[in-house]
Design an enzyme around this catalytic site. Sequence first.
Site, mmCIF file in Angstrom:
data_model
loop_
_atom_site.group_PDB
_atom_site.id
_atom_site.type_symbol
_atom_site.label_atom_id
_atom_site.label_comp_id
_atom_site.label_asym_id
_atom_site.label_seq_id
_atom_site.Cartn_x
_atom_site.Cartn_y
_atom_site.Cartn_z
ATOM 1 N N HIS A 60 31.851 33.814 66.352
ATOM 2 C CA HIS A 60 32.125 33.620 64.919
ATOM 3 C C HIS A 60 30.922 34.196 64.167
ATOM 4 C CE1 HIS A 60 33.633 31.060 61.440
ATOM 5 N NE2 HIS A 60 32.377 31.223 61.076
ATOM 6 N N ARG A 63 40.083 29.722 54.963
ATOM 7 C CA ARG A 63 39.162 28.573 54.956
ATOM 8 C C ARG A 63 37.716 29.043 54.746
ATOM 9 N NH1 ARG A 63 34.556 27.130 57.366
ATOM 10 N NH2 ARG A 63 35.292 28.040 59.315
ATOM 11 N N ASP A 64 37.169 29.762 55.725
ATOM 12 C CA ASP A 64 35.757 30.144 55.651
ATOM 13 C C ASP A 64 35.520 31.094 54.486
ATOM 14 O OD1 ASP A 64 33.084 30.590 56.281
ATOM 15 O OD2 ASP A 64 33.448 30.922 58.405
ATOM 16 N N HIS A 114 29.099 36.044 61.062
ATOM 17 C CA HIS A 114 29.047 36.469 59.659
ATOM 18 C C HIS A 114 28.340 37.827 59.613
ATOM 19 C CE1 HIS A 114 30.683 32.930 57.495
ATOM 20 N NE2 HIS A 114 30.506 32.391 58.689
ATOM 21 N N CYS A 150 29.080 30.588 53.554
ATOM 22 C CA CYS A 150 29.106 29.140 53.738
ATOM 23 C C CYS A 150 28.397 28.529 52.551
ATOM 24 C CB CYS A 150 28.412 28.751 55.042
ATOM 25 S SG CYS A 150 28.298 26.958 55.248
ATOM 26 N N ASN A 182 32.529 36.380 57.074
ATOM 27 C CA ASN A 182 32.688 36.741 58.487
ATOM 28 C C ASN A 182 32.973 38.226 58.596
ATOM 29 O OD1 ASN A 182 33.848 33.773 58.453
ATOM 30 N ND2 ASN A 182 33.197 34.296 60.504
HETATM 31 P P1 HMG Z 1 29.489 11.934 53.199
HETATM 32 O O1 HMG Z 1 29.264 11.858 51.716
HETATM 33 O O2 HMG Z 1 28.305 11.757 54.106
HETATM 34 O O3 HMG Z 1 30.618 10.910 53.655
HETATM 35 O O4 HMG Z 1 30.223 13.309 53.505
HETATM 36 P P2 HMG Z 1 30.684 9.344 53.581
HETATM 37 O O5 HMG Z 1 31.357 8.910 54.833
HETATM 38 O O6 HMG Z 1 29.356 8.739 53.220
HETATM 39 O O7 HMG Z 1 31.694 9.111 52.349
HETATM 40 C C1 HMG Z 1 31.361 9.434 51.015
HETATM 41 C C2 HMG Z 1 32.623 9.719 50.233
HETATM 42 O O8 HMG Z 1 33.276 10.877 50.776
HETATM 43 C C3 HMG Z 1 33.642 8.590 50.296
HETATM 44 O O9 HMG Z 1 34.388 8.625 49.069
HETATM 45 C C4 HMG Z 1 34.547 9.025 51.402
HETATM 46 O O10 HMG Z 1 35.831 8.465 51.319
HETATM 47 C C5 HMG Z 1 34.607 10.518 51.176
HETATM 48 P P3 HMG Z 1 34.014 7.672 47.826
HETATM 49 O O11 HMG Z 1 34.122 6.286 48.392
HETATM 50 O O12 HMG Z 1 32.613 8.041 47.437
HETATM 51 O O13 HMG Z 1 35.049 8.044 46.801
HETATM 52 N N1 HMG Z 1 34.929 11.278 52.392
HETATM 53 C C6 HMG Z 1 35.921 12.190 52.483
HETATM 54 N N2 HMG Z 1 36.797 12.646 51.567
HETATM 55 C C7 HMG Z 1 37.682 13.588 51.989
HETATM 56 N N3 HMG Z 1 37.694 14.079 53.247
HETATM 57 C C8 HMG Z 1 36.856 13.638 54.169
HETATM 58 C C9 HMG Z 1 35.909 12.647 53.804
HETATM 59 N N4 HMG Z 1 34.910 12.010 54.464
HETATM 60 C C10 HMG Z 1 34.334 11.180 53.606
HETATM 61 N N5 HMG Z 1 36.889 14.135 55.409
HETATM 62 C C11 HMG Z 1 31.386 14.971 54.755
HETATM 63 C C12 HMG Z 1 30.473 13.746 54.835
HETATM 64 C C13 HMG Z 1 31.404 15.623 56.113
HETATM 65 C C14 HMG Z 1 32.783 14.522 54.378
HETATM 66 C C15 HMG Z 1 30.824 15.920 53.692
HETATM 67 O O14 HMG Z 1 29.500 16.215 54.020
HETATM 68 C C16 HMG Z 1 31.595 17.193 53.537
HETATM 69 O O15 HMG Z 1 32.749 17.201 53.131
HETATM 70 N N6 HMG Z 1 30.952 18.340 53.804
HETATM 71 C C17 HMG Z 1 31.565 19.646 53.624
HETATM 72 C C18 HMG Z 1 31.282 20.475 54.813
HETATM 73 C C19 HMG Z 1 31.976 21.812 54.719
HETATM 74 O O16 HMG Z 1 33.146 21.895 54.414
HETATM 75 N N7 HMG Z 1 31.213 22.881 55.008
HETATM 76 C C20 HMG Z 1 31.770 24.183 55.124
HETATM 77 C C21 HMG Z 1 32.559 24.334 56.393
HETATM 78 S S1 HMG Z 1 31.539 24.522 57.847
HETATM 79 C C22 HMG Z 1 31.229 26.214 57.914
HETATM 80 O O17 HMG Z 1 31.569 26.934 57.021
HETATM 81 C C23 HMG Z 1 30.584 26.768 59.173
HETATM 82 C C24 HMG Z 1 31.595 27.425 60.113
HETATM 83 O O18 HMG Z 1 32.312 28.445 59.453
HETATM 84 C C25 HMG Z 1 30.863 28.010 61.322
HETATM 85 C C26 HMG Z 1 29.691 28.909 60.948
HETATM 86 O O19 HMG Z 1 29.875 29.879 60.198
HETATM 87 O O20 HMG Z 1 28.599 28.620 61.432
HETATM 88 C C27 HMG Z 1 32.624 26.397 60.634
HETATM 89 MG MG MG Z 2 31.593 30.439 59.154
#
Ligand code: HMG
Ligand code: MG
Length: 307
Positions: free
Chosen positions: A211, A15-16, A213, A244, A253
């Site tokens: 966690h 995933r990450d 990086h 990320c 990571n």
């Molecule tokens: P948004 O655009 O604000 O959502 O996204 P919305 O509610 O306004 O909806 C807009 C559109 O997105 C709609 O579709 C929804 O249906 C769709 P449309 O009508 O335009 O066709 N939608 C979704 N589709 C699929 N799955 C969903 C979903 N939710 C809404 N769950 C959202 C908000 C959170 C979904 C968006 O910002 C997003 O997907 N962000 C990606 C975040 C991400 O994956 N980041 C990387 C992981 S976090 C990380 O790496 C950090 C970590 O490792 C820890 C660290 O290292 O610190 C965990």
């Molecule tokens: Mg991470």
Amino acid sequence: MALPNRVKVVEVGPRDGLQNEQQIVPAAIKIELIERLADAGLSVIEATSFVSPKWVPQMADNAEVLAALLASPRRRAGVSYPVLTPNLKGFDAAVEAGAQEVAIFGAASETFSQKNINCSVAESLKRFAAVVNAAGALEIPVRAYVSCVVACPYEGAVAPEKAAWVAQRLLDMGCYEISLGDTIGAGTPASIQRMIEACAAVVPVENLAGHYHDTYGMAIANIYASLELGVAVFDSSIAGLGGCPYAIGASGNVASEDLVFLLQGLGIDCGGDLAGLLAAGRFISAHLGRAPASKAARALLARQGRQ
Ligand code: HMG
Ligand code: MG
């Protein structure tokens, strides 16, 4: 304090790690990688994320990957495949694909929260509460991340109290483990220990995970500093894959091979088999066309080549 006798490794590479790859990795390769990681003795492997495919195209095959893993004849008892679910839409899709454990992901920094999940910290907590309630009704355990626990790519240094404040909210909500994300790998043992101390004052240390990086090469030192304070769960990424997409310049990571090498050297039991991890790391690195970022893997593979 004595170091823990046992550490749980949470593998987050599929995933990450892969979420940051520009070239789309076929679902079959992801599934094979995850099964090899389970064969190598890892018992928690974060498999994918149910986020918007417009935001993170690499994870668009989430349902296919998760369903295939759960139905696989190679599936091992006791191995869990948590998936990221930022909101109810993601949670519902994850449950539909068979998810038995999910993770929510918040941040200690407002700007990162906006860039990563398009909402404020306060709004994210409301969304997470809805996910935790829905998960509770189905008896699905929820893990939680706090990103930017020591530094934010947009706001700079983050106060330990901010990380602790979010961590406490997530624990109170019902999350069983709070994974503290040094998203851009800017922490050093001193800042990591200050942050852990602040978090451990409000969340039992048994419920905390590190966690880290490895952007500045500090992750192993930061893990050791966390072990000294009693943290016994660490996230790692096979071959050091990743970063990320919303933290430009951040690298992966800590590599799983490096973490397991450290733990074995300290006589700490973690279940991971280094030979199996090396093979899994080589498999995904060959697919991506590069050498593993893990220093332990490079050294061990070089030695194997000489034999
Ligand atoms: P948004 O655009 O604000 O959502 O996204 P919305 O509610 O306004 O909806 C807009 C559109 O997105 C709609 O579709 C929804 O249906 C769709 P449309 O009508 O335009 O066709 N939608 C979704 N589709 C699929 N799955 C969903 C979903 N939710 C809404 N769950 C959202 C908000 C959170 C979904 C968006 O910002 C997003 O997907 N962000 C990606 C975040 C991400 O994956 N980041 C990387 C992981 S976090 C990380 O790496 C950090 C970590 O490792 C820890 C660290 O290292 O610190 C965990
Ligand atoms: Mg991470």
